[in-house]
Design a protein around this motif. Sequence first.
Motif, PDB file in Angstrom:
ATOM      1  N   ASN A 187       0.792  -1.244   0.000  1.00  0.00           N
ATOM      2  CA  ASN A 187       0.000   0.000   0.000  1.00  0.00           C
ATOM      3  C   ASN A 187       0.820   1.288   0.000  1.00  0.00           C
ATOM      4  N   THR A 188       1.913   1.298   0.758  1.00  0.00           N
ATOM      5  CA  THR A 188       2.646   2.552   0.952  1.00  0.00           C
ATOM      6  C   THR A 188       4.143   2.340   0.797  1.00  0.00           C
ATOM      7  N   GLY A 189       4.866   3.449   0.710  1.00  0.00           N
ATOM      8  CA  GLY A 189       6.314   3.381   0.577  1.00  0.00           C
ATOM      9  C   GLY A 189       6.982   2.714   1.768  1.00  0.00           C
ATOM     10  N   ALA A 190       6.535   3.070   2.973  1.00  0.00           N
ATOM     11  CA  ALA A 190       7.141   2.478   4.177  1.00  0.00           C
ATOM     12  C   ALA A 190       6.992   0.955   4.130  1.00  0.00           C
ATOM     13  N   GLU A 191       5.803   0.522   3.739  1.00  0.00           N
ATOM     14  CA  GLU A 191       5.550  -0.921   3.642  1.00  0.00           C
ATOM     15  C   GLU A 191       6.460  -1.561   2.586  1.00  0.00           C
ATOM     16  N   ALA A 192       6.686  -0.845   1.502  1.00  0.00           N
ATOM     17  CA  ALA A 192       7.535  -1.390   0.430  1.00  0.00           C
ATOM     18  C   ALA A 192       8.988  -1.530   0.908  1.00  0.00           C
ATOM     19  N   THR A 193       9.520  -0.497   1.594  1.00  0.00           N
ATOM     20  CA  THR A 193      10.918  -0.612   2.061  1.00  0.00           C
ATOM     21  C   THR A 193      11.018  -1.702   3.133  1.00  0.00           C
ATOM     22  N   GLU A 194      10.017  -1.762   4.024  1.00  0.00           N
ATOM     23  CA  GLU A 194      10.038  -2.810   5.064  1.00  0.00           C
ATOM     24  C   GLU A 194      10.061  -4.188   4.415  1.00  0.00           C
ATOM     25  N   SER A 243      18.924   9.682   4.563  1.00  0.00           N
ATOM     26  CA  SER A 243      17.928   8.887   3.827  1.00  0.00           C
ATOM     27  C   SER A 243      16.551   9.007   4.471  1.00  0.00           C
ATOM     28  N   PHE A 244      15.537   8.737   3.678  1.00  0.00           N
ATOM     29  CA  PHE A 244      14.176   8.626   4.223  1.00  0.00           C
ATOM     30  C   PHE A 244      13.527   7.400   3.618  1.00  0.00           C
ATOM     31  N   HIS A 245      13.071   6.499   4.500  1.00  0.00           N
ATOM     32  CA  HIS A 245      12.463   5.261   4.005  1.00  0.00           C
ATOM     33  C   HIS A 245      11.076   5.024   4.589  1.00  0.00           C
ATOM     34  N   GLY A 246      10.538   5.989   5.338  1.00  0.00           N
ATOM     35  CA  GLY A 246       9.176   5.852   5.850  1.00  0.00           C
ATOM     36  C   GLY A 246       9.107   6.042   7.347  1.00  0.00           C
ATOM     37  N   ARG A 247       7.867   6.031   7.873  1.00  0.00           N
ATOM     38  CA  ARG A 247       7.657   6.389   9.280  1.00  0.00           C
ATOM     39  C   ARG A 247       7.254   5.223  10.171  1.00  0.00           C
ATOM     40  N   VAL A 249      19.839   2.090  -0.672  1.00  0.00           N
ATOM     41  CA  VAL A 249      20.210   3.452  -1.074  1.00  0.00           C
ATOM     42  C   VAL A 249      19.135   4.064  -1.970  1.00  0.00           C
ATOM     43  N   GLU A 250      18.882   5.348  -1.761  1.00  0.00           N
ATOM     44  CA  GLU A 250      18.056   6.103  -2.707  1.00  0.00           C
ATOM     45  C   GLU A 250      19.009   6.622  -3.798  1.00  0.00           C
ATOM     46  N   PRO A 251      18.819   6.259  -5.058  1.00  0.00           N
ATOM     47  CA  PRO A 251      19.712   6.773  -6.106  1.00  0.00           C
ATOM     48  C   PRO A 251      19.707   8.305  -6.159  1.00  0.00           C
ATOM     49  N   GLY A 275      15.425  11.724  -1.553  1.00  0.00           N
ATOM     50  CA  GLY A 275      14.203  12.529  -1.656  1.00  0.00           C
ATOM     51  C   GLY A 275      14.121  13.532  -0.523  1.00  0.00           C
ATOM     52  N   GLU A 276      13.556  13.089   0.602  1.00  0.00           N
ATOM     53  CA  GLU A 276      13.409  13.986   1.754  1.00  0.00           C
ATOM     54  C   GLU A 276      14.775  14.532   2.177  1.00  0.00           C
ATOM     55  N   GLY A 277      15.833  13.756   1.923  1.00  0.00           N
ATOM     56  CA  GLY A 277      17.199  14.139   2.330  1.00  0.00           C
ATOM     57  C   GLY A 277      17.711  15.373   1.616  1.00  0.00           C
ATOM     58  N   ALA A 311      17.548  -0.586  -4.198  1.00  0.00           N
ATOM     59  CA  ALA A 311      17.420   0.811  -4.653  1.00  0.00           C
ATOM     60  C   ALA A 311      16.015   1.298  -4.297  1.00  0.00           C
ATOM     61  N   ASP A 312      15.929   2.213  -3.325  1.00  0.00           N
ATOM     62  CA  ASP A 312      14.626   2.781  -2.958  1.00  0.00           C
ATOM     63  C   ASP A 312      14.260   3.827  -4.014  1.00  0.00           C
ATOM     64  N   GLU A 313      13.308   3.460  -4.867  1.00  0.00           N
ATOM     65  CA  GLU A 313      12.896   4.340  -5.980  1.00  0.00           C
ATOM     66  C   GLU A 313      11.528   4.947  -5.711  1.00  0.00           C
ATOM     67  N   ILE A 314      11.175   5.033  -4.437  1.00  0.00           N
ATOM     68  CA  ILE A 314       9.819   5.482  -4.102  1.00  0.00           C
ATOM     69  C   ILE A 314       9.580   6.915  -4.570  1.00  0.00           C
ATOM     70  N   GLN A 315      10.582   7.781  -4.377  1.00  0.00           N
ATOM     71  CA  GLN A 315      10.414   9.176  -4.820  1.00  0.00           C
ATOM     72  C   GLN A 315      11.033   9.410  -6.203  1.00  0.00           C
ATOM     73  N   SER A 316      12.106   8.676  -6.510  1.00  0.00           N
ATOM     74  CA  SER A 316      12.857   8.960  -7.745  1.00  0.00           C
ATOM     75  C   SER A 316      12.346   8.162  -8.950  1.00  0.00           C
ATOM     76  N   ALA A 319       6.590   3.183  -4.948  1.00  0.00           N
ATOM     77  CA  ALA A 319       5.329   3.677  -4.362  1.00  0.00           C
ATOM     78  C   ALA A 319       4.994   4.991  -5.071  1.00  0.00           C
ATOM     79  N   LYS A 320       4.430   5.935  -4.360  1.00  0.00           N
ATOM     80  CA  LYS A 320       4.130   7.282  -4.844  1.00  0.00           C
ATOM     81  C   LYS A 320       3.517   7.304  -6.252  1.00  0.00           C
ATOM     82  N   GLY A 321       4.325   7.580  -7.294  1.00  0.00           N
ATOM     83  CA  GLY A 321       3.793   7.803  -8.645  1.00  0.00           C
ATOM     84  C   GLY A 321       3.115   6.595  -9.266  1.00  0.00           C
TER      85      GLY A 321
HETATM   86  C1  LIG Z   1      12.545   7.476  -0.824  1.00  0.00           C
HETATM   87  C2  LIG Z   1      11.328   7.231   0.016  1.00  0.00           C
HETATM   88  N1  LIG Z   1      11.173   6.039   0.615  1.00  0.00           N
HETATM   89  C3  LIG Z   1      10.085   5.780   1.367  1.00  0.00           C
HETATM   90  C4  LIG Z   1       9.105   6.734   1.582  1.00  0.00           C
HETATM   91  C5  LIG Z   1       7.913   6.413   2.426  1.00  0.00           C
HETATM   92  O1  LIG Z   1       6.770   6.362   1.628  1.00  0.00           O
HETATM   93  P1  LIG Z   1       5.317   6.508   2.278  1.00  0.00           P
HETATM   94  O2  LIG Z   1       5.193   7.903   2.781  1.00  0.00           O
HETATM   95  O3  LIG Z   1       4.384   6.189   1.162  1.00  0.00           O
HETATM   96  O4  LIG Z   1       5.238   5.498   3.394  1.00  0.00           O
HETATM   97  C6  LIG Z   1       9.229   7.980   0.983  1.00  0.00           C
HETATM   98  C7  LIG Z   1       8.219   9.036   1.195  1.00  0.00           C
HETATM   99  O5  LIG Z   1       8.426  10.196   0.998  1.00  0.00           O
HETATM  100  C8  LIG Z   1      10.374   8.241   0.178  1.00  0.00           C
HETATM  101  O6  LIG Z   1      10.549   9.434  -0.410  1.00  0.00           O
END
Ligand SMILES: Cc1ncc(COP(=O)(O)O)c(C=O)c1O
Length: 434
Positions: free
Chosen positions: A106-113, A134-138, A202-204, A207-209, A235-240, A264-266
């Motif tokens: 469903n979400t980016g955090a779930e995908a990285t987990e 890095s940012f991988h979710g909450r 790694v985020e290529p 994003g939030e960083g 490779a965390d491609e959630i934002q990129s 995730a995201k897009g």
């Molecule tokens: C690179 C990256 N990974 C993970 C996440 C977490 O995604 P979500 O907010 O959908 O849980 C984000 C959200 O900004 C992100 O930019």
Amino acid sequence: MTETLLNRRKAAIPAGAATSHPFFVDRAEGSELWDTDGKHYVDFVAGIAVMNVGHRHPRVMAAIAAQMDRYAHVAWPVQHYEPYVAVCERLNAVAPINDAVSFLVNTGAEATENAVKIARLATGRSGIIAFTGSFHGRTNLALSLTGKVAPLRASYPHFQPGIFHIPFPIPDHGTSEEESLRALDHLFRASISPDQVAAILVEPVQGEGGYYMAPPAFLQKIQQICSDHGILFIADEIQSGFGRTGKFFAIEHSGVEPDLIPVAKGIGGGLPLAGVIGKRSVMDKVMPGSLGGTFAGNPLACAASLAVFDIIRDEGLLDRATAIGQHLTTALARITARTDVPPIGAVRGLGAMVAFEVFKTEDHSVPDSDTTKTIATRAAAEGLLVLPCGYWGNTIRIAPPLTTTDKLLDEGLNRLTRALTGLYSNTIRKENHA
Ligand SMILES: Cc1ncc(COP(=O)(O)O)c(C=O)c1O
């Protein structure tokens, strides 16, 4: 209207679920928004790099409506439905992974987990190496992976064990690629042996960083270290991802083939959808039934996602992302050179993932997070949405929909210039920032 809504929000919702701008959206179209008081905004945020095909794209809306007519939810763990399969086929086809398979969440955090869980199960190792900034979710594991204290990790001391951070290479802020690699070497000597490490995450492009790009040669070296030690490359491609950088995935700029890619995201065109793409040999090590969830791969989100894939292809949005990036970075370089704006610089972009930094000093040595926030607030007052981010909190990121016209980009840039020039007169800038 806005005042009443803000009071209701304050009474009903905790401050932890914070919102940057104090207005309520009434409607959105393409790259534009209108608030409940009728004010118009150019949208350079795109729902945090989600609405790559723009708000209310007719093909996305038609796809959701057609799916709604048939069924909205049935649960993949109980019975199959074709749109889920189709989305995974499309992900596998575009991923820079040979013999890829995918599943949806469903979400980016779930995908990285899930990517980390798979890496640990597949390797039988527990160590994970991530990067500062890095940012991988909450959620708890995603937060443990995240490399930024305030406001993310602060006051949550109980992180998952086995996670280490090394510095992300940002030469402008004093960390070269060599220093990053040396830190990894120290980590392997001091804290964890490489044969205990399941994955490097790694985020290529962070994003939030702060929209910092990992140099291709650095990513290639990390991949070499991974393959030397049986470590998986995530490779965390959630934002990129999803076309934002001019390729489907940002990692493609380096030629590196990751083992796992959380997305995730897009992917969902505005509906909550995420997934993990991975090498079949890695994914197949995971026991049946251990991946997924009730809403994972929701049919409406899958229908929207299939439309997003078609739109990216049919409207040439990868090329458009590159053109938007060039348009924005050229204009920002012009704005940066003005003397009636605060000290801004470090203009950078990979496709339509564009950023600049704000400093307290003319030599760009002291990041200015307060003025960065003020710029975002002033931009909103001018009718432009931009979002601050960054390890030092001094980056303004620009991530418009990839369908944004040049005319609207210029309108947004004009509003940004007004927000910046309104901050200081030339004289005041010199006094404050001498
Ligand atoms: C690179 C990256 N990974 C993970 C996440 C977490 O995604 P979500 O907010 O959908 O849980 C984000 C959200 O900004 C992100 O930019």
